[in-house]
Scaffold this active site. Structure first.
Site, short mmCIF file in Angstrom:
data_model
loop_
_atom_site.label_atom_id
_atom_site.label_comp_id
_atom_site.label_asym_id
_atom_site.label_seq_id
_atom_site.Cartn_x
_atom_site.Cartn_y
_atom_site.Cartn_z
N HIS A 89 104.29 32.96 1.89
CA HIS A 89 102.93 32.69 2.31
C HIS A 89 103.35 31.07 3.31
O HIS A 89 103.22 30.16 2.83
CB HIS A 89 102.22 32.23 1.22
CG HIS A 89 100.79 32.06 1.78
ND1 HIS A 89 99.61 32.77 1.30
CD2 HIS A 89 100.02 31.19 2.56
CE1 HIS A 89 98.46 32.31 1.53
NE2 HIS A 89 98.91 31.58 2.58
N LEU B 13 102.61 29.52 10.42
CA LEU B 13 103.28 29.08 11.52
C LEU B 13 102.39 28.76 12.82
O LEU B 13 102.74 28.14 13.84
CB LEU B 13 104.36 30.04 12.09
CG LEU B 13 105.45 30.04 10.76
CD1 LEU B 13 106.50 31.31 11.30
CD2 LEU B 13 106.24 28.89 10.58
N ARG B 14 101.03 29.13 12.64
CA ARG B 14 99.98 28.75 13.77
C ARG B 14 100.17 29.25 15.09
O ARG B 14 99.44 29.11 15.94
CB ARG B 14 100.05 27.11 13.70
CG ARG B 14 99.75 26.45 12.53
CD ARG B 14 98.46 26.61 11.77
NE ARG B 14 98.23 25.81 10.80
CZ ARG B 14 97.49 26.27 9.79
NH1 ARG B 14 96.95 27.60 9.65
NH2 ARG B 14 96.90 25.62 8.79
N ASN C 295 96.37 34.13 10.40
CA ASN C 295 94.99 33.29 10.95
C ASN C 295 95.41 32.72 12.08
O ASN C 295 95.29 31.32 12.21
CB ASN C 295 94.35 32.52 9.70
CG ASN C 295 95.34 31.27 9.16
OD1 ASN C 295 96.52 31.59 9.40
ND2 ASN C 295 94.57 30.59 8.61
N ASP D 47 94.19 35.99 5.27
CA ASP D 47 94.06 34.98 4.78
C ASP D 47 93.67 33.78 5.70
O ASP D 47 93.70 33.72 6.84
CB ASP D 47 95.66 34.51 4.47
CG ASP D 47 95.83 33.16 3.53
OD1 ASP D 47 95.08 32.97 2.46
OD2 ASP D 47 96.38 32.27 3.98
N ASN E 282 92.72 24.46 -0.04
CA ASN E 282 92.18 25.81 -0.45
C ASN E 282 92.86 26.70 -0.90
O ASN E 282 93.92 27.15 -0.18
CB ASN E 282 91.26 26.34 0.90
CG ASN E 282 90.37 27.42 0.44
OD1 ASN E 282 89.95 27.47 -0.91
ND2 ASN E 282 89.68 27.98 1.45
N ASP F 104 102.27 28.15 0.94
CA ASP F 104 101.07 27.99 1.56
C ASP F 104 101.40 27.02 2.50
O ASP F 104 100.44 26.11 2.77
CB ASP F 104 99.74 27.91 0.77
CG ASP F 104 98.65 28.01 1.47
OD1 ASP F 104 98.53 28.30 2.54
OD2 ASP F 104 97.42 27.83 0.85
N HIS G 114 98.75 20.79 9.72
CA HIS G 114 97.41 20.41 10.57
C HIS G 114 97.60 19.14 11.24
O HIS G 114 98.49 18.18 10.96
CB HIS G 114 96.41 20.16 9.39
CG HIS G 114 95.67 21.34 9.08
ND1 HIS G 114 94.98 22.22 9.70
CD2 HIS G 114 95.81 21.92 7.78
CE1 HIS G 114 94.51 23.21 8.91
NE2 HIS G 114 95.11 23.11 7.72
#
Ligand code: NCD
Ligand code: ZN
Length: 451
Positions: free
Chosen positions: A84, A87-88, A118, A176, A302, A329, A333
């Protein structure tokens, strides 16, 4: 043969890009190798020639065209596998890229990670998936296998072409970041997983249990006077999906389990013989909601950090075998999005680089589990659950994916030293034990701690 080696140092860290004009030959001498079958460590040399482990033996001798690594002070695990990571890329390159994220993962000891969908666009079509594969080919330092989305653009609205996407090299399907609210899509994805072995991977969050969310419901939501997320949000949806799994069959994998009731539900489902697996994160097994009062939005994630009871049940879940693996996870950011009021800040931690040390400090040093078990949760178990071949065991003929650990190292977490673009960590300033000192992927050193 002449080996040309160019190493490029990334500023202020030790993750290197090695480019070889030929095959790298490595001999690792005298490390303590984990042997999962016999539940012990054995002292052996490992000879690597090419992408695979060629030989494991005592006192291997080689010519001088080998790089020799003295590992007598180190423990060696199969390369860690992280089920999980965010890598954006594409879409959120200001948070992380495949380049920076995989180097952060390499520093954390990971040689294979599953990228979460996502992104923008999300891997919801063959075309988008092919674009992602070419980005991975171009810039990943380690193996990345994508998780495709369940719905178009993880919008929750239209289910993807499950059958066709399953033919691609993906791990499974997930939205996710979001739950899959549509029961029919859960049903279809589970049904699809029976033949394809591409599981439904769920972010279990029943958003009808709260309005805005932000932190754990109770002490912390009262402290900040914001809407809290109750345990029901997670375990209601896990129960819903377990009920569907019971009817349909297939493989259900639950992401980042955080509440005590969820562990009970998963344990019972396993006892009934259902094909359900789950992961927990280093943060949910080490931190309680109290740190959210101390550190504010930097500790916002989250699912939210929960109570001591929840943490204890998660650890018991690890001990009793309900928990299959530890997954980071990793959710990097930009710092601006964390320096906001608690209800506005983004959720998530940059977790790849601290994962092993956090788990070692809170599980092994405290004698909750032993080091062999921790290595199993980070390598062998994910390889088994997701049917990954030639990884997860240190074995002749298997990929030369290895993680070398110095257990005697104690250090302070400094996000300024992170390789990840995401400097968002709740562990800032904390002392951790045990450190990854070298990561070898497909026979190449992809991370080496500075001496
Ligand atoms: C993740 C993210 O930032 O993408 N955030 C988080 O807090 N875990 C989303 C997710 O994994 O649910
Ligand atoms: Zn999630």
């Amino acid at each position: 043969m002449i080996v040309i080696r160019i190493s490029v140092s990334l500023a202020a860290n030790n993750v290197r890009d090695f480019l070889y004009g030929g095959t790298m030959k490595i001999l690792i001498k005298g490390g303590k190798l984990v042997d999962f079958q016999n539940n012990c460590f054995i002292i052996r040399d490992i000879l690597i020639d090419g992408k695979c482990i060629k030989k494991i033996d005592r006192n291997i001798r080689v010519q001088d065209d080998f790089k020799v690594i003295d590992a007598k002070d180190f423990y060696i695990s199969p390369g860690f596998i992280d089920a999980h990571v965010h890598l954006r890329e594409p879409g959120f390159e200001h948070k992380e890229t495949i380049y920076s994220g995989t180097r952060a993962c390499a520093k954390g000891g990971f040689t294979h990670v599953f990228s979460m969908p996502n992104t923008k666009p999300s891997p919801d079509s063959i075309e988008n998936l092919n674009d992602l594969f070419s980005r991975i080919n171009e810039s990943a330092a380690i193996k990345v296998t994508p998780v495709a989305s369940v719905t178009k653009g993880i919008s929750g609205e239209k289910v993807v072409d499950l059958k066709n996407l399953s033919k691609e090299n993906i791990i499974g399907f997930s939205d996710d970041g979001n739950p899959v609210n549509n029961i029919d899509y859960v049903y279809k994805t589970l049904l699809n997983s029976i033949d394809t072995r591409k599981p439904l991977i769920t972010h279990s969050e029943d958003k009808s249990c709260f309005e805005v969310g932000a932190v754990n419901r109770g002490k912390v939501s009262e402290y900040y006077n914001v809407d809290g997320i109750p345990n029901e949000a997670e375990f209601n949806m896990i129960q819903r999906d377990v009920d569907i799994l019971e009817q349909v069959g297939g493989h259900l994998h639950i992401c980042h389990v955080s509440s005590k009731e969820s562990i009970d539900i998963i344990r019972n489902a396993k006892l009934r013989g259902l094909n359900i697996t789950c992961e927990v994160t280093p943060h949910h097994l080490s931190l309680t909601e109290d740190i959210v009062i101390e550190k504010g939005a930097m500790a916002k994630v989250n699912p939210p950090l929960k109570t001591k009871d929840d943490v204890e049940r998660i650890i018991k879940g690890i001990q009793e075998g309900t928990v299959d693996m530890i997954a980071t996870d990793h959710a990097p950011h930009e710092i601006e999005s964390k320096n906001l009021p608690i209800d506005k800040a983004s959720y998530g931690f940059s977790g790849a680089e601290t994962a092993f040390s956090v788990a070692y400090t809170y599980l092994v040093k405290t004698r909750k589990i032993n080091l062999i078990e921790l290595f199993r949760l980070l390598s062998y178990n994910p390889s088994k659950v997701f049917n990954i071949e030639k990884e997860g065991i240190i074995k002749e003929g298997y990929f030369a994916n290895l993680t070398l650990i110095n257990l005697r190292k104690e250090y302070e977490v400094k996000s300024s030293e992170f390789v990840s673009k995401g400097k968002n960590t709740p562990y800032e300033g904390m002392k951790l034990n045990g450190k990854v000192i070298m990561t070898i992927y497909n026979g190449e050193i992809v991370f080496e701690e500075e001496k």
